[in-house]
Design an enzyme around this catalytic site. Sequence first.
Site, short mmCIF file in Angstrom:
data_model
loop_
_atom_site.label_atom_id
_atom_site.label_comp_id
_atom_site.label_asym_id
_atom_site.label_seq_id
_atom_site.Cartn_x
_atom_site.Cartn_y
_atom_site.Cartn_z
N SER A 50 0.80 -1.23 0.00
CA SER A 50 0.00 0.00 0.00
C SER A 50 0.83 1.28 0.00
O SER A 50 0.28 2.37 -0.18
CB SER A 50 -0.95 0.01 1.20
OG SER A 50 -2.00 -0.91 1.00
N LYS A 52 0.31 3.50 -2.96
CA LYS A 52 -0.89 4.31 -3.19
C LYS A 52 -0.60 5.80 -3.41
O LYS A 52 -1.14 6.40 -4.35
CB LYS A 52 -1.86 4.12 -2.04
CG LYS A 52 -2.45 2.71 -1.99
CD LYS A 52 -3.26 2.47 -0.72
CE LYS A 52 -3.84 1.07 -0.70
NZ LYS A 52 -4.53 0.76 0.58
N TYR A 82 -3.73 -2.67 -9.83
CA TYR A 82 -3.49 -2.44 -8.40
C TYR A 82 -2.69 -3.59 -7.80
O TYR A 82 -1.74 -3.37 -7.04
CB TYR A 82 -4.82 -2.25 -7.68
CG TYR A 82 -4.68 -2.13 -6.18
CD1 TYR A 82 -4.08 -1.01 -5.61
CD2 TYR A 82 -5.12 -3.15 -5.34
CE1 TYR A 82 -3.93 -0.91 -4.23
CE2 TYR A 82 -4.97 -3.05 -3.97
CZ TYR A 82 -4.38 -1.93 -3.42
OH TYR A 82 -4.22 -1.83 -2.06
N TYR A 108 -4.20 4.90 7.87
CA TYR A 108 -5.53 4.30 8.02
C TYR A 108 -6.25 4.86 9.24
O TYR A 108 -6.18 6.05 9.53
CB TYR A 108 -5.42 2.77 8.09
CG TYR A 108 -4.72 2.18 6.89
CD1 TYR A 108 -5.09 2.53 5.59
CD2 TYR A 108 -3.67 1.28 7.04
CE1 TYR A 108 -4.45 1.99 4.49
CE2 TYR A 108 -3.03 0.73 5.94
CZ TYR A 108 -3.43 1.10 4.67
OH TYR A 108 -2.80 0.58 3.58
N VAL A 125 1.21 -3.40 4.04
CA VAL A 125 1.15 -4.67 4.78
C VAL A 125 2.36 -5.54 4.50
O VAL A 125 2.53 -6.59 5.13
CB VAL A 125 -0.15 -5.43 4.47
CG1 VAL A 125 -1.35 -4.65 4.96
CG2 VAL A 125 -0.26 -5.74 2.97
#
Length: 621
Positions: A76, A79, A201, A253, A271
């Site tokens: 991630s 992103k 993705y 997050y 992660v």
Amino acid sequence: MGRPEQVVSRTIEPGVVARIVDDVHQRCRGDRSGTPADYIPELAAVQPDSFAVCLATVDGRIYGAGDVETGFTIQSISKPFTYALALADRGPDAVAERIDVEPSGEPFNEISLDPVTARPRNPMINAGAIAAASLIAGRDPADRFERVRRYYSRFAGRELSVNDAVYASEARTGYRNRAIGYMLRSFGILDTDPDEAVDRYFRQCSITVTCHDLALMAATLANNGRNPATGEQAASDSSTEQVLSVMTTCGMYNAAGDWVTTVGLPAKSGVGGGIVAVLPGQIGIAVYSPRLDRHGNSVRGVAACRELSRQLELHFLHVTRAARAAIRAAYSVAEVPSRLRRPTEEIAALAAHGHRARIYELHGDLLFAGAERIVRTIEEQAGELEALAIDVRRVGEVSAVAVRMIDDLRHELFSMGIRVALVDPDGRLGHPASRIDPDDPSGRVFIDRDTATEWCEDIVLAHHRPADAPPRAAITAANHPALAGLATSDRFGLAQQFQVCAFAHGAVIAERGSARSGLYLILEGRVRLTFEGTDGRTHRLLSLSAGMSFGEIPMLVGTPFGNEVRAETGVRVAVLSPERFDRLTAQAPERKLALLEQLAAEAFAQIDAAVRAIAARGGDY
């Protein structure tokens, strides 16, 4: 497994900052709580206790500890970079029509949209990231992903590749992300094939990076989108600002609030165990450790970022004004000597060896980033140095970490045989002025730069004064250089007119504004001419040693002493009183004329030396 990981040999900097990074690594490595991500089988198979910490500056210096070149998938952390590419391809208004920028307060893989706007809440959760991936321009799916890979590579400063095994594992088990893709298509957020967007993705998350790569990628964001190692503009200023803003509020997050209060840096986790954090204009941080907490963030990574932020005082709200300190000027004592007038043999020795002592003038705020540049510059130039002085009088705010770094530098250099002085009359760095213990690695602390320069000169001379130089003969009035150019009879005749006087250390020989009191020939010791500085302190204009003279101008012109004259050591002087000087007009006019010529030449030399010393420092002291 796809293309083999590219192995690049890149320098990890040593020194004071490296030791701080290593200390943080040691403090955090014992924490073995958390577990690697297991919903992607390939991620569950990594070495769980691998750990690395890297810090990169905006001028491309990398400090690291641990497994800094171990490869892992970016996950991630991809992103914000894909979001930046979408902004570049579509423009901020078009992207904003598809993706909001509000914190979600939900897990990163939640299958939901904002109930009001019907858009993903931000690009840092999976729904927003898949939407961003769908906005990448290109001829076909392969070209669109290749643009993503090349884009990431520009931030990393090297060609990155995909871990095909991780990609296959994600594609095989990524049902939830496919559900998010179809949800986005049903709400009109995607206007292309959702499977293609989700596949892109998966592929971007499977790109292999190292902690070293991520630190440089973070530093590129810190540097307004310009890679500090390659100089390439990877992203525009405006898109970098947008990305960092969203990272600040959404990058960690639903732990973002705690992160901002305890770490205070725009950041993004993955992660795979990585975290990147950015202090704009200063540094990028990367941490890798696969064990994750309940939010999906690296346990050691969060702890290491907190420790770095605490030790280095990196919280972005702490930086309330210009955060950079700079070296305003740096020069050797050969280039800008002290105002002590030295004998010929010492002048020659300093001309040959004065490059072994340097003065560093600082200005600006002395926070971590500025201190890092200063410390690194001095470490790089330490080479042949035997002494140096750091002038902090123009420094504004001083952080605790900067004090620690400069103290560590002084101890480091002392262990190498290099003495370090501070010019710090106000004790900004926590050391009292006039420290004199020669065995103290902190060195000396002076109230002005001139006396610190003299101290550096003395250290160089102690090492390089000619060993076979004959001892200097005792100076008398008759053999004093001020009379040396006279005929023998005139010289001895004039010498009889002088009276020898002694002054103790610190005694005032002539007060500022006092009437002429004599022509003084220094036979032994040193005297200091002083002036009052704008800081309210007394500073040296010039120091004179044995074989030199003072009092010429008042004697010749009749003006008062313009500066106080004080014995810098115990002093012996030969003094020609005003009365005897005046009687020479009638008794020995030729001798007086010869003396006047010598005095005029000597006075000019002293004034010229003082003016040049002041001019070299811009009128400073």
